[in-house]
Structure formats: structure tokens, C-alpha cells
Scaffold this motif. Structure first.
Motif, PDB file in Angstrom:
ATOM      1  N   ARG A  72       0.848  -1.194   0.000  1.00 37.81           N
ATOM      2  CA  ARG A  72       0.000   0.000   0.000  1.00 37.81           C
ATOM      3  C   ARG A  72       0.879   1.238   0.000  1.00 37.81           C
ATOM      4  O   ARG A  72       1.924   1.269   0.633  1.00 37.81           O
ATOM      5  N   VAL A  73       0.430   2.242  -0.738  1.00 37.67           N
ATOM      6  CA  VAL A  73       1.145   3.520  -0.763  1.00 37.67           C
ATOM      7  C   VAL A  73       0.116   4.642  -0.756  1.00 37.67           C
ATOM      8  O   VAL A  73      -0.962   4.516  -1.327  1.00 37.67           O
ATOM      9  N   GLU A  74       0.439   5.715  -0.058  1.00 38.09           N
ATOM     10  CA  GLU A  74      -0.409   6.904  -0.018  1.00 38.09           C
ATOM     11  C   GLU A  74       0.464   8.112  -0.297  1.00 38.09           C
ATOM     12  O   GLU A  74       1.619   8.143   0.108  1.00 38.09           O
ATOM     13  N   GLY A  75      -0.082   9.088  -0.966  1.00 39.60           N
ATOM     14  CA  GLY A  75       0.661  10.321  -1.233  1.00 39.60           C
ATOM     15  C   GLY A  75       0.362  10.849  -2.605  1.00 39.60           C
ATOM     16  O   GLY A  75      -0.647  10.525  -3.212  1.00 39.60           O
ATOM     17  N   GLN A  76       1.259  11.667  -3.105  1.00 36.35           N
ATOM     18  CA  GLN A  76       1.102  12.330  -4.405  1.00 36.35           C
ATOM     19  C   GLN A  76       1.662  11.464  -5.529  1.00 36.35           C
ATOM     20  O   GLN A  76       2.836  11.113  -5.510  1.00 36.35           O
ATOM     21  N   TRP A  77       0.828  11.124  -6.484  1.00 41.57           N
ATOM     22  CA  TRP A  77       1.246  10.383  -7.666  1.00 41.57           C
ATOM     23  C   TRP A  77       2.057  11.328  -8.547  1.00 41.57           C
ATOM     24  O   TRP A  77       1.643  12.450  -8.806  1.00 41.57           O
TER      25      TRP A  77
END
Length: 82
Positions: A72-77
Motif C-alpha cells: 500500500r502507498v499513499e501520497g502524491q502520484w
């Protein structure tokens, strides 16, 4: 905002496991006129790249996680223009 990566938990028995070891955060730096943010993108193989993006400069690869290492990753693409 930065980028948060949740790694696959491949840990020793629970009595030896450290909490939070499988979490990695990359925090944006904004001080005065200097700004450096973290963004992410995915390679065709499924590898996750963490990019450092400094104001006025080309993005630099900061880290790469193999496809089976993260889930899982969260943040700005990288590439968004918001």
C-alpha cells in the motif's frame, strides 16, 4: 503531504517484532523558498519508485521497492498537477 509506504510484513515471531517497522514515511520539506516534495510512481514491473521533486529541478529517484515488498502507498502520484 509526503509519501507513506506500507511494506509486506515478513517479521520474526511476535515477541521479537518491533511495531511500525513495516511503515516508511517520506516527509516533504518546505523551508522558506526551498521546497522538496516526495511523490511516487510505478514501473511496469510493479516496482514502486519514491521520487524527490525539488522546485525547478528534475525528479530524482530516492528509493525503489520491489513488487513483492510493498502492498500500500499513499501520497502524491508523480505527474499530477494539482
Amino acid at each position: 503531504m509526503g509519501v507513506f509506504v506500507k511494506l509486506v510484513e515478513n517479521r520474526p515471531p511476535k515477541e521479537y517484532a518491533e511495531q511500525g517497522v513495516a511503515d516508511i514515511s517520506y516527509t516533504d520539506i518546505t523551508e522558506g523558498d526551498s521546497e522538496m516534495v516526495y511523490e511516487y510512481d510505478l514501473l511496469p514491473s510493479g516496482a514502486l519508485r519514491i521520487l524527490q521533486v525539488a522546485k525547478g529541478e528534475a525528479p530524482a529517484v530516492h528509493a525503489i521497492y520491489a513488487p513483492g515488498l510493498w502492498f500500500r502507498v499513499e501520497g502524491q502520484w508523480h505527474g499530477n498537477t494539482e
